[in-house]
Design a protein around this motif. Structure first.
Motif, PDB file in Angstrom:
ATOM      1  N   MET A  46      47.321  34.830  36.354  1.00  0.00           N
ATOM      2  CA  MET A  46      46.385  33.812  36.832  1.00  0.00           C
ATOM      3  C   MET A  46      44.960  34.188  36.415  1.00  0.00           C
ATOM      4  SD  MET A  46      48.164  31.555  38.375  1.00  0.00           S
ATOM      5  CE  MET A  46      49.737  31.289  39.196  1.00  0.00           C
ATOM      6  N   LYS A  47      44.163  33.172  36.131  1.00  0.00           N
ATOM      7  CA  LYS A  47      42.770  33.411  35.753  1.00  0.00           C
ATOM      8  C   LYS A  47      41.863  33.148  36.941  1.00  0.00           C
ATOM      9  CE  LYS A  47      39.217  32.172  32.358  1.00  0.00           C
ATOM     10  NZ  LYS A  47      38.925  31.402  31.132  1.00  0.00           N
ATOM     11  N   VAL A  48      41.100  34.174  37.322  1.00  0.00           N
ATOM     12  CA  VAL A  48      40.167  34.090  38.433  1.00  0.00           C
ATOM     13  C   VAL A  48      38.754  34.046  37.862  1.00  0.00           C
ATOM     14  CG1 VAL A  48      39.314  35.172  40.536  1.00  0.00           C
ATOM     15  CG2 VAL A  48      41.740  35.381  39.918  1.00  0.00           C
ATOM     16  N   LEU A  49      38.063  32.947  38.113  1.00  0.00           N
ATOM     17  CA  LEU A  49      36.704  32.782  37.610  1.00  0.00           C
ATOM     18  C   LEU A  49      35.692  33.050  38.717  1.00  0.00           C
ATOM     19  CD1 LEU A  49      34.617  31.756  35.451  1.00  0.00           C
ATOM     20  CD2 LEU A  49      34.989  29.457  36.405  1.00  0.00           C
ATOM     21  N   VAL A  50      34.737  33.921  38.447  1.00  0.00           N
ATOM     22  CA  VAL A  50      33.595  34.115  39.334  1.00  0.00           C
ATOM     23  C   VAL A  50      32.451  33.304  38.739  1.00  0.00           C
ATOM     24  CG1 VAL A  50      31.931  35.751  40.298  1.00  0.00           C
ATOM     25  CG2 VAL A  50      34.339  36.409  40.050  1.00  0.00           C
ATOM     26  N   ALA A  51      32.072  32.219  39.414  1.00  0.00           N
ATOM     27  CA  ALA A  51      31.022  31.331  38.918  1.00  0.00           C
ATOM     28  C   ALA A  51      29.849  31.392  39.877  1.00  0.00           C
ATOM     29  CB  ALA A  51      31.537  29.901  38.797  1.00  0.00           C
ATOM     30  N   THR A  52      28.791  32.071  39.453  1.00  0.00           N
ATOM     31  CA  THR A  52      27.653  32.304  40.349  1.00  0.00           C
ATOM     32  C   THR A  52      26.336  32.087  39.622  1.00  0.00           C
ATOM     33  OG1 THR A  52      27.893  34.661  39.821  1.00  0.00           O
ATOM     34  CG2 THR A  52      28.804  33.918  41.913  1.00  0.00           C
TER      35      THR A  52
END
Length: 305
Positions: free
Chosen positions: A1-7
């Motif tokens: 699974m791809k976990v994106l941290v968008a900040t």
């Protein structure tokens, strides 16, 4: 699974290192979108994300529509009004927060603001002390409980009201439970706000309520700016030159509030969770919650249904 941290406002490096360790140890891939300046960058980044970790970033229907694989969004922090919950539910995306991870940081900031306020914003003139003052806490959740703990160290007399917390639970923490918001403002020298921004609470801190504070009263807001009825508070502060208002959320009417020099202060940006510890705790908690979701479907901290 791809976990994106968008900040848009990035996590500290130590937090990212911790998030990466948790995500990769569970066999998932971590991707970063930091300091983005346009929504289009976010829309592009979420296209192949299965999970999303955010801070104060806005997640609306357009973002959710672009994220065709997205299953879960975790807001690293307690508040989640920056996520469109109805849209997330419609797109069958689980939304979670990380309650309690920022609580001590916010509570400590309350007292940073309070000492600044009672010492007349360090203008060189004689101020007052917190010892013996009555502190009212509006909402006795994770932050409110930490505020109460610290207040006792200052020797303050602590009161609280929470419509959803039993009086017995408040009193078990060594805090006086009162029966209403009105009673809290009538009793306390200082009221600290810890309510979320909901349909029930928005603009609920109004002229009539704040006017119940005794002479020399102080209102502290480290919650959300939306809970303040700004026109009414401006009117009251113009009439009552004894009142002070301090916040870590700059109000929409900041320029108008600035006329009350020596009685008003707001941090330039929201600072409640801005500590390395809180930053790290919330980020790692978000990663752990995502891992639990993918491992066995755990949705313990889900805030949408």
């Amino acid at each position: 699974m791809k976990v994106l941290v968008a900040t848009e406002k990035p996590f500290a490096k130590v937090a990212i290192d911790g998030i990466r360790s948790e995500v990769e140890a569970a066999g998932h891939q971590l991707a970063l979108l930091e300091k983005y300046t346009e929504k289009a960058q976010l829309l592009d980044a979420v296209k192949d994300a299965d999970a999303l970790i955010i801070r104060s970033d806005k997640i609306d229907a357009e973002v959710l529509d672009a994220a065709k694989q997205l299953q879960i969004v975790v807001r690293a922090g307690a508040g989640y009004d920056n996520v469109d919950l109805a849209a997330a539910t419609a797109y069958k995306v689980v939304v979670e927060n990380t309650p309690g991870q920022n609580a001590n940081a916010v509570a400590e900031l309350v007292f940073g603001l309070l000492v600044f306020a009672v010492r007349n914003f360090y203008n060189g003139k004689s101020g007052t002390e917190l010892l013996g003052k009555k502190l009212g806490i509006l909402a006795f959740g994770n932050v409110g409980r930490n505020v109460a703990r610290i207040a006792k160290g200052f020797g303050m007399d602590v009161y609280a009201f929470d419509a959803y917390c039993p009086k017995e639970a408040i009193e078990a923490a060594g805090v006086h439970a009162v029966d209403s918001q009105d009673a809290l403002f009538e009793t306390a020298d200082i009221v600290s706000l810890h309510i979320p921004a909901t349909a029930e609470t928005k603009q609920s801190i109004n002229y009539a309520l704040v006017n119940k504070l005794p002479k020399g009263g102080i209102l502290v807001n480290t919650a959300r700016k939306e809970v303040i009825n700004e026109p009414e508070l401006l009117k009251l502060m113009a009439e009552r030159t004894d009142l002070k208002y301090v916040a870590d959320i700059k109000p929409d009417a900041d320029a108008e509030f600035a006329q009350f020099e020596g009685r008003y202060f707001a941090t330039p940006k929201k600072m409640g969770a801005q500590t390395t510890e809180a930053n790290t705790n919330a980020g790692i908690a978000a990663a752990k919650q995502i891992n639990a979701f993918f491992a066995d479907g755990c949705t313990k901290f889900q805030v949408n249904k």
